[in-house]
Design a protein around this motif. Structure first.
Motif, PDB file in Angstrom:
ATOM      1  N   GLY A 134     -17.160  70.881  25.138  1.00 18.06           N
ATOM      2  CA  GLY A 134     -17.674  69.880  25.601  1.00 18.06           C
ATOM      3  C   GLY A 134     -19.269  70.074  26.020  1.00 18.06           C
ATOM      4  N   ASP A 135     -19.592  69.350  27.007  1.00 13.09           N
ATOM      5  CA  ASP A 135     -21.110  69.643  27.477  1.00 13.09           C
ATOM      6  C   ASP A 135     -21.228  70.898  28.094  1.00 13.09           C
ATOM      7  OD1 ASP A 135     -23.558  68.081  27.471  1.00 13.09           O
ATOM      8  OD2 ASP A 135     -23.567  68.026  29.504  1.00 13.09           O
ATOM      9  N   TRP A 136     -20.337  71.798  28.418  1.00 10.01           N
ATOM     10  CA  TRP A 136     -20.400  72.994  29.240  1.00 10.01           C
ATOM     11  C   TRP A 136     -20.444  74.172  28.338  1.00 10.01           C
ATOM     12  CZ3 TRP A 136     -20.105  72.804  34.680  1.00 10.01           C
ATOM     13  CH2 TRP A 136     -19.762  71.455  35.249  1.00 10.01           C
ATOM     14  N   LYS A 137     -21.386  75.141  28.819  1.00 14.62           N
ATOM     15  CA  LYS A 137     -21.391  76.257  27.899  1.00 14.62           C
ATOM     16  C   LYS A 137     -21.268  77.597  28.797  1.00 14.62           C
ATOM     17  CE  LYS A 137     -26.582  76.066  28.791  1.00 14.62           C
ATOM     18  NZ  LYS A 137     -27.838  76.167  28.233  1.00 14.62           N
ATOM     19  N   THR A 138     -21.273  78.762  28.034  1.00 15.29           N
ATOM     20  CA  THR A 138     -20.894  79.737  28.372  1.00 15.29           C
ATOM     21  C   THR A 138     -21.773  81.006  28.017  1.00 15.29           C
ATOM     22  OG1 THR A 138     -18.506  79.436  29.449  1.00 15.29           O
ATOM     23  CG2 THR A 138     -19.261  81.804  29.093  1.00 15.29           C
ATOM     24  N   ALA A 139     -22.592  81.698  28.530  1.00 15.77           N
ATOM     25  CA  ALA A 139     -23.230  82.844  28.133  1.00 15.77           C
ATOM     26  C   ALA A 139     -23.004  84.258  28.863  1.00 15.77           C
ATOM     27  CB  ALA A 139     -24.632  82.452  27.928  1.00 15.77           C
ATOM     28  N   TRP A 140     -22.499  85.088  27.942  1.00 14.51           N
ATOM     29  CA  TRP A 140     -22.096  86.545  28.495  1.00 14.51           C
ATOM     30  C   TRP A 140     -23.261  87.491  27.867  1.00 14.51           C
ATOM     31  CZ3 TRP A 140     -20.118  90.679  25.501  1.00 14.51           C
ATOM     32  CH2 TRP A 140     -20.128  91.902  26.245  1.00 14.51           C
ATOM     33  N   ASP A 141     -23.923  88.412  28.738  1.00 17.93           N
ATOM     34  CA  ASP A 141     -24.994  89.048  28.382  1.00 17.93           C
ATOM     35  C   ASP A 141     -24.420  90.685  28.689  1.00 17.93           C
ATOM     36  OD1 ASP A 141     -26.167  86.797  27.531  1.00 17.93           O
ATOM     37  OD2 ASP A 141     -28.202  87.881  27.849  1.00 17.93           O
ATOM     38  N   HIS A 142     -24.782  91.665  27.573  1.00 17.17           N
ATOM     39  CA  HIS A 142     -24.640  93.009  27.960  1.00 17.17           C
ATOM     40  C   HIS A 142     -25.751  93.833  27.653  1.00 17.17           C
ATOM     41  CE1 HIS A 142     -23.405  97.303  27.052  1.00 17.17           C
ATOM     42  NE2 HIS A 142     -22.513  96.984  27.831  1.00 17.17           N
ATOM     43  N   ILE A 143     -26.384  94.466  28.732  1.00 20.18           N
ATOM     44  CA  ILE A 143     -27.610  95.309  28.586  1.00 20.18           C
ATOM     45  C   ILE A 143     -27.449  96.652  28.980  1.00 20.18           C
ATOM     46  CG2 ILE A 143     -29.905  95.221  29.603  1.00 20.18           C
ATOM     47  CD1 ILE A 143     -28.831  92.383  31.196  1.00 20.18           C
ATOM     48  N   MET A 144     -27.870  97.456  27.954  1.00 25.64           N
ATOM     49  CA  MET A 144     -27.596  99.047  27.925  1.00 25.64           C
ATOM     50  C   MET A 144     -29.198  99.292  28.107  1.00 25.64           C
ATOM     51  SD  MET A 144     -26.066 101.878  25.730  1.00 25.64           S
ATOM     52  CE  MET A 144     -24.481 101.752  26.301  1.00 25.64           C
ATOM     53  N   PHE A 145     -29.313 100.122  29.394  1.00 26.39           N
ATOM     54  CA  PHE A 145     -30.731 100.575  29.657  1.00 26.39           C
ATOM     55  C   PHE A 145     -30.660 102.111  29.940  1.00 26.39           C
ATOM     56  CE2 PHE A 145     -28.936  99.036  33.612  1.00 26.39           C
ATOM     57  CZ  PHE A 145     -29.413  99.743  34.669  1.00 26.39           C
ATOM     58  N   GLU A 146     -31.903 102.764  29.758  1.00 26.05           N
ATOM     59  CA  GLU A 146     -32.132 104.055  30.047  1.00 26.05           C
ATOM     60  C   GLU A 146     -32.778 104.193  31.245  1.00 26.05           C
ATOM     61  OE1 GLU A 146     -32.983 107.716  26.928  1.00 26.05           O
ATOM     62  OE2 GLU A 146     -34.832 106.140  27.495  1.00 26.05           O
ATOM     63  N   GLY A 147     -32.133 105.208  32.187  1.00 24.26           N
ATOM     64  CA  GLY A 147     -32.805 105.411  33.372  1.00 24.26           C
ATOM     65  C   GLY A 147     -33.584 107.008  33.568  1.00 24.26           C
ATOM     66  N   PHE A 148     -33.875 107.363  34.677  1.00 23.02           N
ATOM     67  CA  PHE A 148     -34.381 108.785  34.686  1.00 23.02           C
ATOM     68  C   PHE A 148     -33.461 109.999  34.105  1.00 23.02           C
ATOM     69  CE2 PHE A 148     -35.597 112.152  38.033  1.00 23.02           C
ATOM     70  CZ  PHE A 148     -36.924 112.342  37.354  1.00 23.02           C
ATOM     71  N   LEU A 149     -34.102 110.791  33.390  1.00 21.07           N
ATOM     72  CA  LEU A 149     -33.399 112.115  32.963  1.00 21.07           C
ATOM     73  C   LEU A 149     -32.549 111.409  31.710  1.00 21.07           C
ATOM     74  CD1 LEU A 149     -32.395 114.158  35.809  1.00 21.07           C
ATOM     75  CD2 LEU A 149     -34.573 114.133  34.598  1.00 21.07           C
ATOM     76  N   GLY A 150     -32.925 110.058  31.195  1.00 21.66           N
ATOM     77  CA  GLY A 150     -32.274 109.665  30.029  1.00 21.66           C
ATOM     78  C   GLY A 150     -30.947 109.070  30.397  1.00 21.66           C
ATOM     79  N   VAL A 151     -30.502 108.921  31.501  1.00 17.16           N
ATOM     80  CA  VAL A 151     -29.042 108.609  31.887  1.00 17.16           C
ATOM     81  C   VAL A 151     -28.924 107.238  31.659  1.00 17.16           C
ATOM     82  CG1 VAL A 151     -27.397 108.131  33.778  1.00 17.16           C
ATOM     83  CG2 VAL A 151     -28.928 109.971  33.727  1.00 17.16           C
TER      84      VAL A 151
END
Length: 371
Positions: free
Chosen positions: A278-295
């Motif tokens: 109906g008037d309700w919504k759901t959003a799911w986000d997946h973020i992959m990110f790179e940190g120090f030393l490529g982790v």
């Protein structure tokens, strides 16, 4: 959304509910002369003849509006119903006639109700994208010629933008549709010295992204992919189930990351119609990110909300801010209203905190005299 905004304005203006979600009521804007909620009157164009009271009852059933509230503002809803007309886009024989009918209606609405300013806000269904390179859209002269010859190909949102600007009414596009985003209409706004704003109200998933994406950039972390899945029902879900219309929304939602990050990020947006929501919504986000030393690391978030309840207060905010801008003599694209939009006009700033700072500074410049 329109019904929730009208009902909400009446309830807030009568002191029945607090203005939760209305940015314009924050202390930062106390010095700014904005129209009171009880000073707002409403009209509009529709494609169906369902009364506002009936729509409000449906919203109660959908858990969007508290039970009993529509009855307390029934007189306001009936007054607004008296100012709702069948859209000329459904009945006029050509675009020139349809635009003329809208102009007449806007001017009559302003004159009969003795209104200071009429702000036209597009909250209709999302349109499919149109090619921006059409010769008739390149200049006002070319567009006028196409209208006169009956060869014009404006989408409904742009016809309403044309009519609003011609009737000396500021125009706001709360959708990702084309609206006033054509060179010919920018020229018309400059000629009429009218303000306009848009596009695509920032209410849910993209609102969260506008906070998180600058965090990654400022922390010197490197997002590699950002995938979002959106589940929604109601009229929006049915509309965006059509691929052409969904393209407009997806383009709008994806623009932010390209502006914030200085590297390419795999940005995937998926929209699915789930009628039972109906008037309700759901959003799911997946973020992959790179940190120090490529982790490589991940972050996920889920946003669940009521679309009308999130959007309606922003529609009221925009009506108040744009009316004040018009009274102050501002014209052209109102880039300082970027805070409210996924794909804001006239600026590449998408960070929510900086957008808010710009909004406060701009609003204070409008003056503090009585509205």
């Amino acid at each position: 959304m329109a019904t929730t905004a009208m009902l909400g304005a009446a309830a807030v203006g009568s002191g029945l509910v607090p203005p939760i979600g209305c940015v314009s009521t924050r202390p930062d804007f106390a010095p700014v002369a904005l129209a009171g909620f009880d000073e707002l009157v409403f009209g509009g164009h529709e494609l169906v003849d369902t009364s506002l009271l009936k729509r409000a009852e449906q919203l109660v059933h959908a858990r969007v509006v508290p039970p009993g509230l529509p009855a307390l503002v029934e007189s306001d809803l009936r007054a607004a119903d008296e100012e709702i007309r069948l859209s000329p886009m459904a009945t006029a024989g050509d675009q020139r006639s349809a635009i003329g009918d809208v102009i007449t209606d806007l001017e009559d609405f302003r004159r009969r109700l003795e209104l200071d300013t009429v702000v036209v806000i597009n909250v209709s269904s999302t349109e499919a994208p149109i090619p921006y390179g059409l010769p008739q859209h390149a200049s006002l002269r070319a567009l006028l010629r196409a209208l006169d010859e009956g060869t014009a190909a404006l989408p409904d949102s742009s016809m309403y933008a044309y009519a609003a600007l011609s009737a000396d009414c500021p125009y706001v596009d709360f959708t990702p549709s084309t609206g006033a985003r054509l060179p010919a209409l920018a020229e018309l706004a400059a000629e009429r010295r009218m303000p306009y704003a848009g596009h695509d109200g920032k209410t849910g998933e993209t609102l969260v992204k506008s906070v998180l994406a600058p965090m990654f950039a400022q922390r010197a972390l490197r997002p590699l992919s950002w995938s979002g899945t959106n589940l929604l029902g109601g009229g929006d879900g049915a509309t965006l189930a059509e691929p052409g219309r969904a393209d407009s929304k997806i383009q709008s939602k994806r623009r932010m990351l390209a502006e914030i990050f200085d590297h390419e990020t795999h940005d995937a947006v998926h929209i699915h119609n789930v009628p039972d929501l109906g008037d309700w919504k759901t959003a799911w986000d997946h973020i992959m990110f790179e940190g120090f030393l490529g982790v490589r690391m991940t972050m996920q978030f889920t946003w669940q909300g009521c679309d009308s309840a999130l959007a309606a207060p922003l529609v009221l905010d925009l009506a108040r801010f744009v009316a004040a801008a018009h009274r102050a003599g501002r014209h052209g694209p109102l880039s300082d209203l970027a805070f409210f939009f996924k794909d804001p006009l006239g600026t590449r700033e998408h960070g929510l905190d900086r957008q808010y700072e710009r909004l406060v500074h701009w609003a204070h410049g409008l003056g503090g005299e009585s509205a």
